[in-house]
Motif scaffolding. Structure first.
Motif, PDB file in Angstrom:
ATOM      1  N   PHE A  22      48.088  49.869  32.775  1.00 57.68           N
ATOM      2  CA  PHE A  22      46.801  50.370  32.787  1.00 57.68           C
ATOM      3  C   PHE A  22      45.818  49.242  32.564  1.00 57.68           C
ATOM      4  O   PHE A  22      44.941  48.957  33.122  1.00 57.68           O
ATOM      5  N   SER A  23      46.225  48.125  31.689  1.00 53.52           N
ATOM      6  CA  SER A  23      45.602  46.976  31.483  1.00 53.52           C
ATOM      7  C   SER A  23      45.442  46.162  32.681  1.00 53.52           C
ATOM      8  O   SER A  23      44.504  45.637  33.064  1.00 53.52           O
ATOM      9  N   GLN A  25      45.557  47.357  35.954  1.00 54.03           N
ATOM     10  CA  GLN A  25      44.810  47.707  36.727  1.00 54.03           C
ATOM     11  C   GLN A  25      43.281  47.942  36.298  1.00 54.03           C
ATOM     12  O   GLN A  25      42.493  47.815  37.180  1.00 54.03           O
ATOM     13  N   THR A  26      42.839  47.968  35.168  1.00 54.76           N
ATOM     14  CA  THR A  26      41.559  47.733  34.600  1.00 54.76           C
ATOM     15  C   THR A  26      41.000  46.362  35.013  1.00 54.76           C
ATOM     16  O   THR A  26      39.999  46.170  35.307  1.00 54.76           O
ATOM     17  N   SER A  27      42.019  45.393  34.617  1.00 58.62           N
ATOM     18  CA  SER A  27      41.708  43.996  34.789  1.00 58.62           C
ATOM     19  C   SER A  27      41.176  43.831  36.449  1.00 58.62           C
ATOM     20  O   SER A  27      40.327  43.153  36.598  1.00 58.62           O
ATOM     21  N   ILE A  30      37.904  45.485  37.196  1.00 56.27           N
ATOM     22  CA  ILE A  30      36.913  44.901  36.801  1.00 56.27           C
ATOM     23  C   ILE A  30      36.566  43.703  37.572  1.00 56.27           C
ATOM     24  O   ILE A  30      35.358  43.249  37.984  1.00 56.27           O
TER      25      ILE A  30
END
Length: 135
Positions: A22-23, A25-27, A30
């Motif tokens: 999740f981290s 993919q979020t990074s 962004i």
């Protein structure tokens, strides 16, 4: 026995692995959004620069137009007066107009405050309330 529809291979991932994924993919999302915003702002900046250049050109042409009008006023007055007297009258009128505009500008400048007074007051009030709560 009820089935959840989740196969054992899908359920085997740990919470830590899911958080890591999740981290990542979020990074990644962004960074992609930032690249898109940068490209969009770059395009808009190019258009803004072109627009400012065109406004500058319009201002220069208007300046020359005002010069032509001043020359016209001098030529019109020179039909009744000597050319030097006509030029002197037009120059005096322009200096008088410049003085009026300067005084108006001075009045506007005096109204401008170097600090955002309302914001300063709001911050002081907020700090006071925070101090009261922590007592």
């Amino acid at each position: 026995m009820a089935t959840t529809g989740i196969t054992p291979s899908q359920d085997d991932r740990s919470v830590a692995e899911l958080v890591r994924q999740f981290s990542e993919q979020t990074s990644h999302l962004i960074r992609d959004e930032m690249r898109l915003a940068q490209a969009e702002m770059s395009r808009k900046a190019k258009h803004a620069g072109a627009g400012m250049g065109l406004f500058g050109g319009a201002g220069l042409l208007a300046f020359f137009g005002v010069g032509a009008l001043v020359t016209c006023a001098i030529a019109a007055l020179s039909l009744e007066l000597e050319v030097w007297a006509a030029a002197l009258i037009v120059a005096g009128a322009l200096f008088l107009l410049a003085g009026v505009v300067a005084m108006l500008g001075r009045g506007q400048t005096k109204q401008a405050s170097p600090k955002p007074e309302r914001t300063v007051e709001n911050v002081k009030r907020d700090v006071g309330e925070l101090k009261e709560r922590h007592r």
